[in-house]
Design an enzyme around this catalytic site. Structure first.
Site: not given
Lengths: 228, 228
Positions: A152, A122, A102-104
């Protein structure tokens, strides 16, 4: 299914807690699932949002998982060069059904060499780091490429969680969880993406995050150099 | 603003953690905000999703808040008759700018008498309890009636958090947070509401939750009787 599905979510100091708590709520609702919250030691880790999170299992004690999930947050910068974490992810990835982020968190998978040759996504402000780690940028909310599933920024973890459950268990299991968590979102504004947010807001946000972004990209470059 | 905004989120044993961690991520991103996670004692409380949550302040030590937020979860059943909690909420409600809830947290506000004469919403499976506590049912994702702001089930806490920030600080502050948490949701399925989920799924989910719902409605009836 004759065997409990095993989900593991990494936590670490400086995590964006919602990156983890979103998919955690989804995975924990899978009937009969075994869910672990993982870190080096069983001790509370700081988050970017007031609370601490306490792991339930150490990396060393963790069994082979069906799903490994790496959330993001400013604390990932330190994971990009952390061999204990990167080795753990590589080991898990060998036997896992799905390797997810998830995300970074995607940058940590990338630093472990796990996104080389894969499409991935990301947080919008970190997309440009993906090719440095051998991945191809996807602008999807949730990107599935073979057994890599990346989401994202932050709230995409809920979409990712439901997607993973659908792939692993089936669509109706995912739908049952979606109904229970009433995931019928209605954002009050349209500012959730750089494509739809007011341009001046995107510009000021980029400016505010620029210093942190620069430092992060240096760490990503270091990680990329170690991968060669 | 010459004074820090104070947000407080209740936690309790048996909370649905995402009810709290969603708005927490939003409130903690308000520049200069003071955010407290509240319970009777500073000790980890169990959640319905593996992790514990550790409060950062006791009810007794809590200053007057600008925003009080009550999340839901199966553990609310015990709060419906808990005078320490209900008295705390009544005291805070006297001076708070906004009295808010996510999911079945609305029933706790209701048991404290704080929704009498207000429109409110809650998890779809608990809506029928609202009139028992003097509230009028709203089917909105986030319902604003004067200074009461209530959200639907679980994930509605993110929509609620952004709505509260917009009301209290302004739309651009809320949009900046929405952009950062990339709240641009894309549910993989349309099962997030009983209105859009497959009818057989709604029926089986209602059946599965029926026992718990019955017990809960008995507790709500008791709370309603004490309000008279």
């Amino acid at each position: 299914m004759n065997k409990k599905l095993k989900f593991g979510l990494l936590v670490f100091p400086g995590i964006t807690q919602l990156d983890m708590t979103g998919p955690l709520q989804v995975f924990a609702a899978v009937p009969g699932a075994e869910v672990h919250v993982l870190w080096k030691r069983i001790e509370p880790v700081s988050t970017d949002a007031i609370i601490t999170l306490t792991p339930t299992m150490t990396l060393a004690d963790c069994p082979q998982l069906d799903v490994i999930c790496v959330p993001g947050g400013f604390g990932i910068d330190d994971l990009l060069g952390d061999d204990e974490v990167l080795d753990f992810l590589r080991r898990q990835a060998e036997g896992a059904r799905f390797v997810t982020s998830v995300c970074t968190g995607a940058l940590v998978l990338g630093a472990a060499g796990l996104l080389r040759g894969y499409r991935a996504t990301t947080h919008w402000n970190a997309l440009a780091a993906l090719p440095m780690l051998g991945a191809e940028i996807s602008h999807e909310r949730v990107c599935i490429d073979r057994n890599r599933i990346t989401g994202g920024g932050v709230t995409a973890g809920i979409d990712l969680g439901l997607t993973v459950v659908a792939e692993l268990v089936g669509r109706s299991a995912a739908e049952a969880i979606q109904l229970w968590i009433e995931y019928n979102p209605a954002p009050p504004f349209q500012a959730g993406s750089p494509d739809t947010a007011p341009p001046e807001l995107v510009a000021s946000t980029r400016a505010r995050l620029e210093e942190r972004r620069k430092r992060r990209f240096e760490r990503v470059a270091d990680a990329a150099a170690r991968m060669r």
